[in-house]
Scaffold this active site. Structure first.
Site, mmCIF file in Angstrom:
data_model
loop_
_atom_site.group_PDB
_atom_site.id
_atom_site.type_symbol
_atom_site.label_atom_id
_atom_site.label_comp_id
_atom_site.label_asym_id
_atom_site.label_seq_id
_atom_site.Cartn_x
_atom_site.Cartn_y
_atom_site.Cartn_z
ATOM 1 N N ASN A 1 0.879 -1.175 0.000
ATOM 2 C CA ASN A 1 0.000 0.000 0.000
ATOM 3 C C ASN A 1 0.913 1.220 0.000
ATOM 4 O O ASN A 1 1.478 1.577 1.031
ATOM 5 C CB ASN A 1 -0.896 -0.012 1.247
ATOM 6 C CG ASN A 1 -1.653 1.299 1.415
ATOM 7 O OD1 ASN A 1 -1.756 2.093 0.474
ATOM 8 N ND2 ASN A 1 -2.184 1.527 2.617
ATOM 9 N N LYS B 1 0.218 4.226 -0.231
ATOM 10 C CA LYS B 1 -0.394 5.456 0.311
ATOM 11 C C LYS B 1 -0.136 6.616 -0.660
ATOM 12 O O LYS B 1 -0.029 6.384 -1.875
ATOM 13 C CB LYS B 1 0.117 5.757 1.713
ATOM 14 C CG LYS B 1 0.054 4.537 2.628
ATOM 15 C CD LYS B 1 0.191 4.882 4.056
ATOM 16 C CE LYS B 1 0.350 3.613 4.878
ATOM 17 N NZ LYS B 1 -0.032 3.779 6.258
ATOM 18 N N HIS C 1 -9.575 1.351 4.545
ATOM 19 C CA HIS C 1 -8.324 1.534 5.283
ATOM 20 C C HIS C 1 -8.585 2.477 6.462
ATOM 21 O O HIS C 1 -9.389 3.412 6.352
ATOM 22 C CB HIS C 1 -7.247 2.118 4.360
ATOM 23 C CG HIS C 1 -5.881 2.082 4.970
ATOM 24 N ND1 HIS C 1 -5.468 2.999 5.908
ATOM 25 C CD2 HIS C 1 -4.851 1.223 4.802
ATOM 26 C CE1 HIS C 1 -4.235 2.709 6.275
ATOM 27 N NE2 HIS C 1 -3.835 1.628 5.619
ATOM 28 N N GLU D 1 -7.013 4.858 7.607
ATOM 29 C CA GLU D 1 -6.773 6.285 7.335
ATOM 30 C C GLU D 1 -7.988 6.902 6.649
ATOM 31 O O GLU D 1 -8.307 8.073 6.876
ATOM 32 C CB GLU D 1 -5.490 6.446 6.508
ATOM 33 C CG GLU D 1 -4.251 6.183 7.369
ATOM 34 C CD GLU D 1 -3.028 5.705 6.625
ATOM 35 O OE1 GLU D 1 -2.992 5.776 5.385
ATOM 36 O OE2 GLU D 1 -2.087 5.227 7.303
ATOM 37 N N GLU E 1 -5.711 -4.842 10.343
ATOM 38 C CA GLU E 1 -4.698 -3.808 10.531
ATOM 39 C C GLU E 1 -4.997 -3.029 11.815
ATOM 40 O O GLU E 1 -5.773 -2.063 11.793
ATOM 41 C CB GLU E 1 -4.711 -2.830 9.354
ATOM 42 C CG GLU E 1 -4.352 -3.460 8.029
ATOM 43 C CD GLU E 1 -3.693 -2.453 7.094
ATOM 44 O OE1 GLU E 1 -2.611 -2.753 6.605
ATOM 45 O OE2 GLU E 1 -4.250 -1.361 6.905
ATOM 46 N N GLY F 1 2.157 2.245 10.694
ATOM 47 C CA GLY F 1 3.111 3.339 10.566
ATOM 48 C C GLY F 1 3.791 3.725 11.873
ATOM 49 O O GLY F 1 4.467 4.748 11.947
ATOM 50 N N SER G 1 3.144 -2.217 10.417
ATOM 51 C CA SER G 1 4.575 -2.266 10.717
ATOM 52 C C SER G 1 5.212 -3.627 10.411
ATOM 53 O O SER G 1 6.079 -4.097 11.163
ATOM 54 C CB SER G 1 4.840 -1.838 12.166
ATOM 55 O OG SER G 1 4.430 -0.492 12.360
HETATM 56 C C1 PEP Z 1 -0.908 0.255 5.924
HETATM 57 O O1 PEP Z 1 -1.018 1.471 5.873
HETATM 58 O O2 PEP Z 1 -1.726 -0.468 5.343
HETATM 59 C C2 PEP Z 1 0.213 -0.284 6.688
HETATM 60 C C3 PEP Z 1 0.182 -1.534 7.035
HETATM 61 O O3 PEP Z 1 1.247 0.585 6.986
HETATM 62 P P1 PEP Z 1 2.678 0.218 7.675
HETATM 63 O O4 PEP Z 1 3.148 -1.073 7.089
HETATM 64 O O5 PEP Z 1 3.544 1.373 7.313
HETATM 65 O O6 PEP Z 1 2.412 0.106 9.134
#
Ligand code: PEP
Length: 258
Positions: free
Chosen positions: A13, A15, A100, A102, A172, A178, A214
């Protein structure tokens, strides 16, 4: 189907990152590196929509799937700034992230809206990657299952069993995205087992269940070895070709063919 028979899936992803020149380098490296993975490891990237044409041009003929990070809840019309699912498939895309955290947080997307977006993606022939996850407060209050269960149920309620079987679901935890602080393999597995049971009750037990939050080359293998973790949705680490491919290789060593 047992864990042993389910393919692994690793999806990046991006972003709101990337520019034409950097994308080209990254896409070419991922296309090349993924060619060395066993057949039962699927790889995908979800890019900013404006780069779909570039992504199609560079990935067509490779084994990497591609897609977007959101789709509109509408098929067409006076919805300034929105991108409809059929527009995405014009560029050969296969994947669409929906829900997601976000988008839920910054764009106030409700569970109901996420469910409608999932329907639009399915109608267009896309594979929706439906994201669910709890905040730190919700986890500490002991309501993780209640939160992710409600998020998933809202989507499943709108789908037939056949449609539900076409989903990918990504767990998630919001507190892990993040932050550099991944869920432990045990924490993630517990939620995945819960989600698997919910999907099984709908007749969709074999839906790929991805963990996101992460994931790095250092923790990917332990996560992917869990019986109900079928791969990962990768944010930050998907922007570095070597890290992303190392995570794909971790999926490979935990796959049947690996
Ligand atoms: C995401 O935004 O879907 C995600 C998993 O981000 P990160 O791997 O940076 O935590």
């Amino acid at each position: 189907m047992s864990k042993q028979q389910r393919a692994k899936l690793v999806v990046g992803n991006w972003k709101m990152h990337g520019r034409l020149a950097a994308n080209a380098t990254l896409l070419q490296a991922v296309a090349q590196g993924s060619g060395e993975l066993p057949a039962d490891v699927r790889v995908g990237v979800c890019v900013p929509g404006v780069y779909l044409a570039q992504t199609q041009a560079l990935l067509e003929g490779s084994r990497v799937e591609w897609g977007v990070q959101d789709v509109s809840a509408f098929t067409h019309g006076a919805y300034t700034g929105e991108v409809a699912a059929p527009m995405v498939t014009d560029f050969g895309a296969m994947l669409a992230i929906v829900g997601h955290s976000e988008r839920r947080a910054y764009h106030r997307e409700s569970a109901e809206l996420v469910a409608v977006k999932t329907q639009r993606a399915l109608e267009a022939g896309l594979t929706p990657i439906v994201c669910v996850g709890e905040t730190l407060e919700e986890r500490e209050a002991g309501s993780t299952e209640q939160v992710v269960g409600a998020q998933l149920d809202e989507v499943l309620a709108k789908l037939s069993a056949q449609e539900a079987a076409r989903l990918v679901v990504a767990y998630e935890p919001v507190w892990a995205i993040g932050t550099g602080k991944s869920a432990t393999a045990e924490q993630a597995q517990a939620v995945h087992a819960f989600l698997r049971a919910r999907l099984a009750a709908k007749g969709a037990a074999d839906v790929p269940l991805l963990y996101g939050g992460s994931v790095k080359p250092e923790n990917a293998e332990e996560l992917f070895r869990q019986p109900d973790i079928d791969g990962g949705l990768i944010g930050g680490a998907s922007l570095k070709d070597q890290d992303f491919l190392a995570i794909c290789r971790a999926a490979a060593v935990t796959s049947v063919a690996g």
